[in-house]
Motif scaffolding. Structure first.
Motif, PDB file in Angstrom:
ATOM      1  N   GLN A   3      19.888  -4.046  35.128  1.00 36.14           N
ATOM      2  CA  GLN A   3      21.073  -3.314  35.536  1.00 36.14           C
ATOM      3  C   GLN A   3      20.892  -2.825  36.958  1.00 36.14           C
ATOM      4  O   GLN A   3      19.814  -2.329  37.309  1.00 36.14           O
ATOM      5  CB  GLN A   3      21.331  -2.138  34.591  1.00 36.14           C
ATOM      6  CG  GLN A   3      21.694  -2.585  33.186  1.00 36.14           C
ATOM      7  CD  GLN A   3      21.970  -1.426  32.254  1.00 36.14           C
ATOM      8  OE1 GLN A   3      21.385  -0.360  32.398  1.00 36.14           O
ATOM      9  NE2 GLN A   3      22.860  -1.639  31.301  1.00 36.14           N
ATOM     10  N   ALA A  23      19.393   0.378  43.133  1.00 37.19           N
ATOM     11  CA  ALA A  23      18.347   0.710  42.180  1.00 37.19           C
ATOM     12  C   ALA A  23      18.487  -0.161  40.937  1.00 37.19           C
ATOM     13  O   ALA A  23      19.588  -0.298  40.396  1.00 37.19           O
ATOM     14  CB  ALA A  23      18.435   2.179  41.802  1.00 37.19           C
ATOM     15  N   SER A  25      17.229  -1.175  37.004  1.00 41.77           N
ATOM     16  CA  SER A  25      16.558  -0.741  35.784  1.00 41.77           C
ATOM     17  C   SER A  25      16.438  -1.952  34.878  1.00 41.77           C
ATOM     18  O   SER A  25      17.338  -2.781  34.810  1.00 41.77           O
ATOM     19  CB  SER A  25      17.342   0.371  35.092  1.00 41.77           C
ATOM     20  OG  SER A  25      18.643  -0.079  34.759  1.00 41.77           O
ATOM     21  N   GLY A  26      15.335  -2.034  34.200  1.00 36.48           N
ATOM     22  CA  GLY A  26      15.097  -3.197  33.374  1.00 36.48           C
ATOM     23  C   GLY A  26      13.749  -3.794  33.708  1.00 36.48           C
ATOM     24  O   GLY A  26      12.990  -3.262  34.515  1.00 36.48           O
ATOM     25  N   ARG A  27      13.497  -4.906  33.118  1.00 40.25           N
ATOM     26  CA  ARG A  27      12.182  -5.499  33.216  1.00 40.25           C
ATOM     27  C   ARG A  27      12.059  -6.481  34.367  1.00 40.25           C
ATOM     28  O   ARG A  27      12.996  -7.185  34.689  1.00 40.25           O
ATOM     29  CB  ARG A  27      11.847  -6.204  31.907  1.00 40.25           C
ATOM     30  CG  ARG A  27      11.862  -5.266  30.710  1.00 40.25           C
ATOM     31  CD  ARG A  27      11.723  -6.011  29.410  1.00 40.25           C
ATOM     32  NE  ARG A  27      10.446  -6.688  29.324  1.00 40.25           N
ATOM     33  CZ  ARG A  27      10.074  -7.397  28.268  1.00 40.25           C
ATOM     34  NH1 ARG A  27      10.889  -7.558  27.252  1.00 40.25           N
ATOM     35  NH2 ARG A  27       8.905  -7.986  28.248  1.00 40.25           N
ATOM     36  N   LYS A  76       9.441   0.899  43.532  1.00 38.36           N
ATOM     37  CA  LYS A  76      10.577   1.788  43.233  1.00 38.36           C
ATOM     38  C   LYS A  76      11.747   1.036  42.617  1.00 38.36           C
ATOM     39  O   LYS A  76      12.805   1.625  42.401  1.00 38.36           O
ATOM     40  CB  LYS A  76      11.038   2.486  44.514  1.00 38.36           C
ATOM     41  CG  LYS A  76      10.005   3.432  45.107  1.00 38.36           C
ATOM     42  CD  LYS A  76      10.561   4.134  46.341  1.00 38.36           C
ATOM     43  CE  LYS A  76       9.542   5.124  46.894  1.00 38.36           C
ATOM     44  NZ  LYS A  76      10.056   5.819  48.116  1.00 38.36           N
ATOM     45  N   ASN A  77      11.563  -0.263  42.370  1.00 45.52           N
ATOM     46  CA  ASN A  77      12.652  -1.076  41.809  1.00 45.52           C
ATOM     47  C   ASN A  77      13.932  -0.945  42.628  1.00 45.52           C
ATOM     48  O   ASN A  77      15.034  -0.796  42.073  1.00 45.52           O
ATOM     49  CB  ASN A  77      12.938  -0.684  40.348  1.00 45.52           C
ATOM     50  CG  ASN A  77      11.956  -1.299  39.388  1.00 45.52           C
ATOM     51  OD1 ASN A  77      10.915  -1.811  39.799  1.00 45.52           O
ATOM     52  ND2 ASN A  77      12.244  -1.237  38.106  1.00 45.52           N
ATOM     53  N   THR A  78      13.802  -1.013  43.923  1.00 45.16           N
ATOM     54  CA  THR A  78      14.948  -0.776  44.802  1.00 45.16           C
ATOM     55  C   THR A  78      14.985  -1.800  45.927  1.00 45.16           C
ATOM     56  O   THR A  78      13.944  -2.173  46.473  1.00 45.16           O
ATOM     57  CB  THR A  78      14.893   0.638  45.388  1.00 45.16           C
ATOM     58  OG1 THR A  78      14.864   1.595  44.327  1.00 45.16           O
ATOM     59  CG2 THR A  78      16.115   0.915  46.254  1.00 45.16           C
TER      60      THR A  78
END
Length: 120
Positions: A3, A23, A25-27, A76-78
């Motif tokens: 996401q 940003a 979210s998820g794997r 930071k998944n960003t």
């Protein structure tokens, strides 16, 4: 499943700078090539910039080359889009996307978009 949520859009003046963030979210975010696209009113969505999983390889549309910089922070998944020397023609909704494989398409993961408006 991934996401994506964009942020950082704003109303700015020509010549200003702006940084967009996306940003995730998820794997396995770090395994995805990421990209930024934009869609202006009455126009089709167009490619802006992309980078590979490590960020070492970057790609830009000719219209933004030298002004925009895409980067990512996998810790930071960003993913970011630094936009400098903004022009009124940069006005659009900006979307980030994660490439699930092959060419960019509607089958990839897409965010909801963030509005960037550049006044002259």
């Amino acid at each position: 499943q991934l996401q994506l949520a964009e942020s950082g859009g704003a109303l700015v003046q020509a010549g200003d700078s702006l940084r967009l963030s996306c940003a995730a979210s998820g794997r396995a975010f770090s395994s995805y090539p990421m990209g930024w696209f934009r869609q202006a009113p009455g126009k089709e969505r167009e490619f802006v910039a992309a980078l590979n999983w490590s960020g070492e390889k970057t790609y830009y549309a000719d219209s933004v080359k030298g002004r925009f910089t895409i980067s990512r922070d996998n810790a930071k998944n960003t993913v970011y889009l630094q936009m400098n020397s903004l022009k009124p023609e940069d006005t659009a909704v900006y979307y980030c996307a994660a490439n699930a494989g092959g060419d960019w398409s509607a089958d990839d993961y897409w965010g909801q978009g963030t509005q960037v408006t550049v006044s002259s």
